[in-house]
Design a protein around this motif. Structure first.
Motif, PDB file in Angstrom:
ATOM      1  N   VAL A 205       0.862  -1.175   0.000  1.00  0.00           N
ATOM      2  CA  VAL A 205       0.000   0.000   0.000  1.00  0.00           C
ATOM      3  C   VAL A 205       0.900   1.226   0.000  1.00  0.00           C
ATOM      4  CG1 VAL A 205      -1.646   1.343   1.360  1.00  0.00           C
ATOM      5  CG2 VAL A 205      -1.905  -1.137   1.203  1.00  0.00           C
ATOM      6  N   THR A 206       0.789   2.044  -1.029  1.00  0.00           N
ATOM      7  CA  THR A 206       1.671   3.209  -1.119  1.00  0.00           C
ATOM      8  C   THR A 206       1.086   4.265  -2.037  1.00  0.00           C
ATOM      9  OG1 THR A 206       3.936   3.941  -1.592  1.00  0.00           O
ATOM     10  CG2 THR A 206       3.027   2.259  -3.051  1.00  0.00           C
ATOM     11  N   HIS A 207       1.533   5.521  -1.829  1.00  0.00           N
ATOM     12  CA  HIS A 207       1.198   6.613  -2.744  1.00  0.00           C
ATOM     13  C   HIS A 207       2.369   6.916  -3.674  1.00  0.00           C
ATOM     14  CE1 HIS A 207      -2.636   7.473  -0.930  1.00  0.00           C
ATOM     15  NE2 HIS A 207      -2.078   7.586   0.262  1.00  0.00           N
ATOM     16  N   GLU A 208       3.428   6.095  -3.595  1.00  0.00           N
ATOM     17  CA  GLU A 208       4.616   6.320  -4.427  1.00  0.00           C
ATOM     18  C   GLU A 208       4.370   5.731  -5.824  1.00  0.00           C
ATOM     19  OE1 GLU A 208       7.142   8.098  -3.496  1.00  0.00           O
ATOM     20  OE2 GLU A 208       6.619   8.314  -1.384  1.00  0.00           O
ATOM     21  N   MET A 209       3.836   6.567  -6.708  1.00  0.00           N
ATOM     22  CA  MET A 209       3.435   6.067  -8.024  1.00  0.00           C
ATOM     23  C   MET A 209       4.638   5.712  -8.894  1.00  0.00           C
ATOM     24  SD  MET A 209       0.127   5.842  -7.971  1.00  0.00           S
ATOM     25  CE  MET A 209       0.387   5.264  -6.303  1.00  0.00           C
ATOM     26  N   GLY A 210       5.769   6.376  -8.669  1.00  0.00           N
ATOM     27  CA  GLY A 210       6.983   6.010  -9.410  1.00  0.00           C
ATOM     28  C   GLY A 210       7.417   4.603  -9.073  1.00  0.00           C
ATOM     29  N   PHE A 211       7.301   4.228  -7.805  1.00  0.00           N
ATOM     30  CA  PHE A 211       7.612   2.866  -7.364  1.00  0.00           C
ATOM     31  C   PHE A 211       6.661   1.878  -8.043  1.00  0.00           C
ATOM     32  CE2 PHE A 211       6.598  -0.600  -4.370  1.00  0.00           C
ATOM     33  CZ  PHE A 211       7.857  -1.180  -4.243  1.00  0.00           C
ATOM     34  N   ALA A 212       5.380   2.223  -8.089  1.00  0.00           N
ATOM     35  CA  ALA A 212       4.395   1.352  -8.740  1.00  0.00           C
ATOM     36  C   ALA A 212       4.750   1.121 -10.206  1.00  0.00           C
ATOM     37  CB  ALA A 212       3.001   1.961  -8.623  1.00  0.00           C
ATOM     38  N   GLN A 213       5.149   2.192 -10.890  1.00  0.00           N
ATOM     39  CA  GLN A 213       5.482   2.063 -12.310  1.00  0.00           C
ATOM     40  C   GLN A 213       6.747   1.230 -12.515  1.00  0.00           C
ATOM     41  OE1 GLN A 213       5.246   6.391 -12.766  1.00  0.00           O
ATOM     42  NE2 GLN A 213       3.820   6.112 -14.464  1.00  0.00           N
ATOM     43  N   ALA A 214       7.688   1.338 -11.579  1.00  0.00           N
ATOM     44  CA  ALA A 214       8.971   0.645 -11.726  1.00  0.00           C
ATOM     45  C   ALA A 214       8.901  -0.824 -11.342  1.00  0.00           C
ATOM     46  CB  ALA A 214      10.034   1.346 -10.869  1.00  0.00           C
ATOM     47  N   VAL A 215       8.044  -1.174 -10.385  1.00  0.00           N
ATOM     48  CA  VAL A 215       8.144  -2.477  -9.730  1.00  0.00           C
ATOM     49  C   VAL A 215       6.915  -3.370  -9.915  1.00  0.00           C
ATOM     50  CG1 VAL A 215       8.190  -3.541  -7.419  1.00  0.00           C
ATOM     51  CG2 VAL A 215       9.831  -1.756  -8.010  1.00  0.00           C
ATOM     52  N   ALA A 216       5.721  -2.776  -9.947  1.00  0.00           N
ATOM     53  CA  ALA A 216       4.500  -3.583  -9.853  1.00  0.00           C
ATOM     54  C   ALA A 216       4.243  -4.417 -11.103  1.00  0.00           C
ATOM     55  CB  ALA A 216       3.294  -2.672  -9.592  1.00  0.00           C
ATOM     56  N   ASN A 217       3.730  -5.623 -10.886  1.00  0.00           N
ATOM     57  CA  ASN A 217       3.114  -6.383 -11.971  1.00  0.00           C
ATOM     58  C   ASN A 217       1.687  -5.893 -12.209  1.00  0.00           C
ATOM     59  OD1 ASN A 217       4.772  -8.768 -10.291  1.00  0.00           O
ATOM     60  ND2 ASN A 217       5.131  -8.722 -12.499  1.00  0.00           N
ATOM     61  N   ARG A 218       1.076  -5.418 -11.102  1.00  0.00           N
ATOM     62  CA  ARG A 218      -0.322  -5.012 -11.172  1.00  0.00           C
ATOM     63  C   ARG A 218      -0.547  -3.880 -10.169  1.00  0.00           C
ATOM     64  NH1 ARG A 218      -4.813  -8.996  -9.317  1.00  0.00           N
ATOM     65  NH2 ARG A 218      -2.961 -10.273  -8.974  1.00  0.00           N
ATOM     66  N   VAL A 219      -1.303  -2.882 -10.581  1.00  0.00           N
ATOM     67  CA  VAL A 219      -1.687  -1.790  -9.689  1.00  0.00           C
ATOM     68  C   VAL A 219      -3.191  -1.893  -9.434  1.00  0.00           C
ATOM     69  CG1 VAL A 219      -1.696   0.703  -9.295  1.00  0.00           C
ATOM     70  CG2 VAL A 219       0.128  -0.335 -10.673  1.00  0.00           C
ATOM     71  N   ILE A 220      -3.563  -1.795  -8.163  1.00  0.00           N
ATOM     72  CA  ILE A 220      -4.965  -1.898  -7.760  1.00  0.00           C
ATOM     73  C   ILE A 220      -5.387  -0.564  -7.172  1.00  0.00           C
ATOM     74  CG2 ILE A 220      -6.503  -2.963  -6.050  1.00  0.00           C
ATOM     75  CD1 ILE A 220      -4.904  -5.545  -6.486  1.00  0.00           C
ATOM     76  N   PHE A 221      -6.510  -0.049  -7.634  1.00  0.00           N
ATOM     77  CA  PHE A 221      -7.054   1.195  -7.087  1.00  0.00           C
ATOM     78  C   PHE A 221      -8.307   0.877  -6.284  1.00  0.00           C
ATOM     79  CE2 PHE A 221     -10.062   4.802  -7.622  1.00  0.00           C
ATOM     80  CZ  PHE A 221      -9.397   5.713  -6.815  1.00  0.00           C
ATOM     81  N   MET A 222      -8.293   1.312  -5.016  1.00  0.00           N
ATOM     82  CA  MET A 222      -9.445   1.093  -4.133  1.00  0.00           C
ATOM     83  C   MET A 222     -10.104   2.416  -3.776  1.00  0.00           C
ATOM     84  SD  MET A 222      -8.197  -1.903  -1.486  1.00  0.00           S
ATOM     85  CE  MET A 222      -9.798  -1.936  -0.660  1.00  0.00           C
ATOM     86  N   ASP A 223     -11.416   2.368  -3.604  1.00  0.00           N
ATOM     87  CA  ASP A 223     -12.169   3.527  -3.120  1.00  0.00           C
ATOM     88  C   ASP A 223     -13.424   3.015  -2.432  1.00  0.00           C
ATOM     89  OD1 ASP A 223     -12.656   6.265  -2.724  1.00  0.00           O
ATOM     90  OD2 ASP A 223     -13.980   6.351  -4.463  1.00  0.00           O
ATOM     91  N   GLN A 224     -13.734   3.605  -1.288  1.00  0.00           N
ATOM     92  CA  GLN A 224     -14.937   3.263  -0.522  1.00  0.00           C
ATOM     93  C   GLN A 224     -15.054   1.757  -0.291  1.00  0.00           C
ATOM     94  OE1 GLN A 224     -18.189   5.215  -2.577  1.00  0.00           O
ATOM     95  NE2 GLN A 224     -17.648   7.191  -1.677  1.00  0.00           N
ATOM     96  N   GLY A 225     -13.912   1.144   0.058  1.00  0.00           N
ATOM     97  CA  GLY A 225     -13.923  -0.265   0.451  1.00  0.00           C
ATOM     98  C   GLY A 225     -13.999  -1.260  -0.681  1.00  0.00           C
TER      99      GLY A 225
END
Length: 255
Positions: A205-225
């Motif tokens: 869980v992070t707000h570091e979007m550069g990290f997400a772009q560099a490392v993630a296989n998948r990005v998940i966006f959650m809102d209101q549970g």
């Protein structure tokens, strides 16, 4: 990236969440969450404050109890069975926003504690393991110091090393850089990038979007549970499908 993604998709399931619901009193904090994470996969979870991100990953090692649905980690279902909970926690490392180091113990002693008490590892072996992982996070020279003598970034790297000393199969990160000064964030993210390159299964869980772009296989966006959207990073950032995701990215990518 696609080849790497395809190889991950053939891996065994590490975390399987289906129909997950959780309430705090009358507040419905998690709503019908379905999520499968495969071994070696790196998942980044983002979303506004209060969206249920941290609660979801805290349910994965039963720091939070869910009321409906199923969570299985490495094939072990998390129920009220304490033996199952202990078995899962042995295999899942967690790094929190705050470092949670014992201030009266040295860095080395903090890292040795769980292997000695939980894994029943001899102290001499536990010290070797601790020094190995302190070296891996690039702070072996801090081993004899106390947490209060280290910077925030160094303390967070100790927290990562401490988790690695239990040889976990899965690492969970709950906003690990949000309590750090900007100049300390990079050293922690670099440590996490190295873990990812070594093939560790990670949910972060992070707000570091550069990290997400560099490392993630998948990005998940959650809102209101709820999980509103998920995709591989290039598509998630360049062509978000949900208006809510577009609004969120418009806010966080400006900073």
């Amino acid at each position: 990236m696609n080849a790497a993604r395809n190889s991950v998709e053939r891996n065994p399931v590490a975390i399987d969440i289906s129909g997950l619901n959780k309430w705090y009193g009358s507040f419905h904090v998690l709503r019908n969450i379905d999520l499968t994470v495969r071994r070696g996969e790196r998942i980044v979870v983002c979303g506004p404050s209060g969206s249920g991100k941290s609660t979801m990953i805290r349910c994965i090692n039963r720091l939070e109890e869910h009321q409906q649905g199923r969570i299985a980690v490495d094939g072990i279902e998390l129920t009220s069975d304490l033996k199952n909970i202990d078995n899962v926690r042995r295999e899942v490392g967690m790094v929190f926003q705050h470092f949670n180091l014992f201030p009266h113990l040295t860095i080395l002693e903090n890292c040795m504690l769980a292997p000695v008490w939980v894994r029943k590892m001899p102290r001499s072996q536990a010290e070797e393991v601790a020094m190995h992982f302190l070296t891996r996070v690039k702070i072996p020279d801090q081993a004899r110091k106390y947490p209060g003598q280290l910077s925030g970034g160094q303390q967070q790297r100790v927290a990562i090393a401490r988790s690695l000393c239990m040889n976990p199969k899965i690492m969970l990160f709950d906003e690990p850089t949000s309590a750090l000064d900007p100049e300390m964030i990079k050293e922690v993210l670099d440590t996490m990038i190295q873990l990812a390159e070594d093939g560790m299964t990670m949910v972060c869980v992070t707000h570091e979007m550069g990290f997400a772009q560099a490392v993630a296989n998948r990005v998940i966006f959650m809102d209101q549970g709820q999980i509103v959207e998920q995709n591989e990073p290039a598509a998630f950032f360049s062509a978000p499908r949900s208006e809510r995701t577009k609004l969120f990215l418009g806010q966080v990518l400006k900073h």
